[in-house]
Design a protein around this motif. Sequence first.
Motif, mmCIF file in Angstrom:
data_model
loop_
_atom_site.group_PDB
_atom_site.id
_atom_site.type_symbol
_atom_site.label_atom_id
_atom_site.label_comp_id
_atom_site.label_asym_id
_atom_site.label_seq_id
_atom_site.Cartn_x
_atom_site.Cartn_y
_atom_site.Cartn_z
ATOM 1 N N GLU A 1 -28.066 12.635 -9.274
ATOM 2 C CA GLU A 1 -29.311 12.202 -9.897
ATOM 3 C C GLU A 1 -29.281 12.429 -11.401
ATOM 4 O OE1 GLU A 1 -32.603 14.588 -8.505
ATOM 5 O OE2 GLU A 1 -31.782 16.426 -9.374
ATOM 6 N N ILE A 2 -30.023 11.598 -12.100
ATOM 7 C CA ILE A 2 -30.327 11.827 -13.509
ATOM 8 C C ILE A 2 -31.840 11.718 -13.635
ATOM 9 C CG2 ILE A 2 -30.078 10.998 -15.877
ATOM 10 C CD1 ILE A 2 -27.337 9.937 -15.157
ATOM 11 N N VAL A 3 -32.476 12.803 -14.032
ATOM 12 C CA VAL A 3 -33.928 12.877 -14.139
ATOM 13 C C VAL A 3 -34.311 12.776 -15.611
ATOM 14 C CG1 VAL A 3 -35.989 14.226 -13.608
ATOM 15 C CG2 VAL A 3 -34.006 14.335 -12.084
ATOM 16 N N LEU A 4 -35.220 11.844 -15.919
ATOM 17 C CA LEU A 4 -35.615 11.606 -17.308
ATOM 18 C C LEU A 4 -37.111 11.845 -17.471
ATOM 19 C CD1 LEU A 4 -33.650 8.257 -17.811
ATOM 20 C CD2 LEU A 4 -32.912 10.557 -18.476
ATOM 21 N N PRO A 5 -37.521 12.398 -18.608
ATOM 22 C CA PRO A 5 -38.947 12.703 -18.823
ATOM 23 C C PRO A 5 -39.750 11.432 -19.076
ATOM 24 C CG PRO A 5 -37.703 13.165 -20.809
ATOM 25 C CD PRO A 5 -36.692 12.809 -19.765
ATOM 26 N N MET A 6 -41.017 11.459 -18.659
ATOM 27 C CA MET A 6 -41.916 10.328 -18.901
ATOM 28 C C MET A 6 -43.174 10.775 -19.640
ATOM 29 S SD MET A 6 -40.771 7.366 -17.954
ATOM 30 C CE MET A 6 -42.165 6.314 -17.582
ATOM 31 N N SER A 7 -43.073 11.861 -20.373
ATOM 32 C CA SER A 7 -44.224 12.326 -21.151
ATOM 33 C C SER A 7 -44.451 11.381 -22.330
ATOM 34 C CB SER A 7 -43.982 13.748 -21.654
ATOM 35 O OG SER A 7 -42.761 13.832 -22.365
ATOM 36 N N GLU B 1 -18.364 9.013 -15.081
ATOM 37 C CA GLU B 1 -19.267 8.587 -16.153
ATOM 38 C C GLU B 1 -20.705 9.002 -15.847
ATOM 39 O OE1 GLU B 1 -20.469 4.482 -18.588
ATOM 40 O OE2 GLU B 1 -19.005 4.420 -16.952
ATOM 41 N N PHE B 2 -21.093 8.899 -14.574
ATOM 42 C CA PHE B 2 -22.442 9.303 -14.191
ATOM 43 C C PHE B 2 -22.609 10.814 -14.361
ATOM 44 C CE2 PHE B 2 -26.050 10.232 -11.486
ATOM 45 C CZ PHE B 2 -26.874 9.132 -11.636
ATOM 46 N N GLU B 3 -21.601 11.587 -13.991
ATOM 47 C CA GLU B 3 -21.662 13.046 -14.161
ATOM 48 C C GLU B 3 -21.820 13.416 -15.634
ATOM 49 O OE1 GLU B 3 -18.445 15.127 -12.258
ATOM 50 O OE2 GLU B 3 -18.500 13.778 -10.525
ATOM 51 N N ASP B 4 -21.061 12.752 -16.492
ATOM 52 C CA ASP B 4 -21.181 13.036 -17.928
ATOM 53 C C ASP B 4 -22.590 12.715 -18.434
ATOM 54 O OD1 ASP B 4 -18.563 13.814 -17.963
ATOM 55 O OD2 ASP B 4 -17.791 11.894 -18.705
ATOM 56 N N ALA B 5 -23.128 11.571 -17.983
ATOM 57 C CA ALA B 5 -24.476 11.187 -18.412
ATOM 58 C C ALA B 5 -25.513 12.177 -17.907
ATOM 59 C CB ALA B 5 -24.794 9.777 -17.917
ATOM 60 N N ALA B 6 -25.328 12.691 -16.691
ATOM 61 C CA ALA B 6 -26.270 13.669 -16.147
ATOM 62 C C ALA B 6 -26.282 14.939 -16.984
ATOM 63 C CB ALA B 6 -25.911 13.987 -14.696
ATOM 64 N N ARG B 7 -25.118 15.379 -17.396
ATOM 65 C CA ARG B 7 -25.054 16.600 -18.229
ATOM 66 C C ARG B 7 -25.685 16.373 -19.595
ATOM 67 N NH1 ARG B 7 -19.778 16.721 -15.699
ATOM 68 N NH2 ARG B 7 -19.675 18.459 -14.217
ATOM 69 N N ARG B 8 -25.596 15.142 -20.096
ATOM 70 C CA ARG B 8 -26.136 14.846 -21.435
ATOM 71 C C ARG B 8 -27.645 14.607 -21.426
ATOM 72 N NH1 ARG B 8 -23.300 9.899 -23.990
ATOM 73 N NH2 ARG B 8 -24.791 10.411 -25.639
ATOM 74 N N PHE B 9 -28.133 13.871 -20.411
ATOM 75 C CA PHE B 9 -29.502 13.371 -20.502
ATOM 76 C C PHE B 9 -30.484 13.958 -19.478
ATOM 77 C CE2 PHE B 9 -26.746 9.696 -21.822
ATOM 78 C CZ PHE B 9 -27.050 9.741 -23.178
ATOM 79 N N SER B 10 -29.985 14.405 -18.334
ATOM 80 C CA SER B 10 -30.901 14.791 -17.260
ATOM 81 C C SER B 10 -31.667 16.061 -17.594
ATOM 82 C CB SER B 10 -30.136 14.987 -15.949
ATOM 83 O OG SER B 10 -31.025 15.339 -14.901
ATOM 84 N N VAL B 11 -32.954 16.076 -17.226
ATOM 85 C CA VAL B 11 -33.764 17.286 -17.402
ATOM 86 C C VAL B 11 -33.960 17.994 -16.059
ATOM 87 C CG1 VAL B 11 -34.980 16.354 -19.403
ATOM 88 C CG2 VAL B 11 -35.925 15.979 -17.111
ATOM 89 N N GLY B 12 -33.272 17.534 -15.024
ATOM 90 C CA GLY B 12 -33.367 18.158 -13.712
ATOM 91 C C GLY B 12 -32.452 19.362 -13.606
ATOM 92 N N PRO B 13 -32.710 20.253 -12.648
ATOM 93 C CA PRO B 13 -31.888 21.456 -12.483
ATOM 94 C C PRO B 13 -30.448 21.155 -12.080
ATOM 95 C CG PRO B 13 -33.453 21.224 -10.673
ATOM 96 C CD PRO B 13 -33.826 20.211 -11.695
ATOM 97 N N SER B 14 -30.187 19.936 -11.578
ATOM 98 C CA SER B 14 -28.827 19.583 -11.172
ATOM 99 C C SER B 14 -27.962 19.133 -12.337
ATOM 100 C CB SER B 14 -28.871 18.464 -10.122
ATOM 101 O OG SER B 14 -29.472 17.302 -10.684
ATOM 102 N N ALA B 15 -28.517 19.079 -13.539
ATOM 103 C CA ALA B 15 -27.780 18.553 -14.697
ATOM 104 C C ALA B 15 -26.495 19.332 -14.945
ATOM 105 C CB ALA B 15 -28.672 18.586 -15.935
ATOM 106 N N THR B 16 -26.546 20.649 -14.791
ATOM 107 C CA THR B 16 -25.356 21.465 -15.069
ATOM 108 C C THR B 16 -24.231 21.186 -14.084
ATOM 109 O OG1 THR B 16 -26.309 23.253 -13.752
ATOM 110 C CG2 THR B 16 -26.703 23.309 -16.129
ATOM 111 N N ASN B 17 -24.586 20.591 -12.933
ATOM 112 C CA ASN B 17 -23.581 20.259 -11.923
ATOM 113 C C ASN B 17 -23.253 18.773 -11.940
ATOM 114 O OD1 ASN B 17 -21.866 20.985 -9.737
ATOM 115 N ND2 ASN B 17 -23.392 20.259 -8.257
ATOM 116 N N GLY B 18 -23.525 18.126 -13.066
ATOM 117 C CA GLY B 18 -23.254 16.695 -13.154
ATOM 118 C C GLY B 18 -24.197 15.854 -12.333
ATOM 119 N N GLY B 19 -25.379 16.405 -12.007
ATOM 120 C CA GLY B 19 -26.369 15.665 -11.228
ATOM 121 C C GLY B 19 -26.134 15.674 -9.731
#
Length: 299
Positions: A71-77, A99-117
């Motif tokens: 997953e990649i979680v993005l803010p909607m505030s 590529e998805f794992e790299d994007a998750a580490r860069r952009f995701s605000v979810g707790p799974s970001a450190t694990n590549g989503g």
Amino acid sequence: RANLSSEEFFFTLGQVGIDPETVRDYIRVELAWTGLVQARFGARARVGDEELDRALAISTGQGNARVLVSEIVLPMSFGEAQRSQELARDLQEITSFSEFEDAARRFSVGPSATNGGKLDWLPVSALPPSVGPIFLTMRPGEVSAPVPIQDTIAVFQLRQLQDVAPPPASNVQIDYALLRLAPGVNPASEIARMSQSVDDCNGFFGQNPNAAPGQLERASKSASELSSAVASAVRTLDPGEMTALPGGNGIVMLCSRAEAEPDAEARDQLMQQLFFQRLESFADGYLSELRAAADIRKT
């Protein structure tokens, strides 16, 4: 639904302070929104034959299926919604897991970001209705459309889809031949005798020309209609193979085993269900985008 005429319906609403024009306005808005969503996302929400076949393969039990996703979680505030929507659309173009794992580490605000989503295995039945059915028509590596989750949006990449405990295939059609044996006849000896020259159900009948009425049977039934003895006997047979019935009072040969095609009505119902689930997901994402971008002021 209330089994009322329109006059009775409006009278009842009027008793609780709801004007008829309020109802008419509500219906106009619902129709307009439905038309807008279908015009905007209808083509993207359509389900192809190949996707439908995959969903039918997972089949009757979403409860038996589980998914491995990232997953990649993005803010909607306020102030971030437009950027997140644009980024989510770009993320849908990703085709590789790395590529998805790299994007998750860069952009995701979810707790799974450190694990590549990456998330652990999840049963489809435990996922929100707006999320679970999406994975039934995706291939590994595909990225979903944005899905609103509370005050965020998320995109998911399917890594694996698995049916962990498929339900019994009651739509399988079993064609078999059965020879009932007289008391004292050894089924192993009879199988050894016939095996020398019998390799199909026609030969099975040909080897027993003097069978008494009712002693020989040829039938084609769905798996759910088989007796427990026949079902147990044919479970591991290949076409042309034979074995003794449990209890030793008969011999059964499997003629063929084929999965019945789902009827056209069942396919159409599933296609409609998946289409509207997809459409609802697109609509929820679009509504979240509109809400986040709205400039609402008190006057």
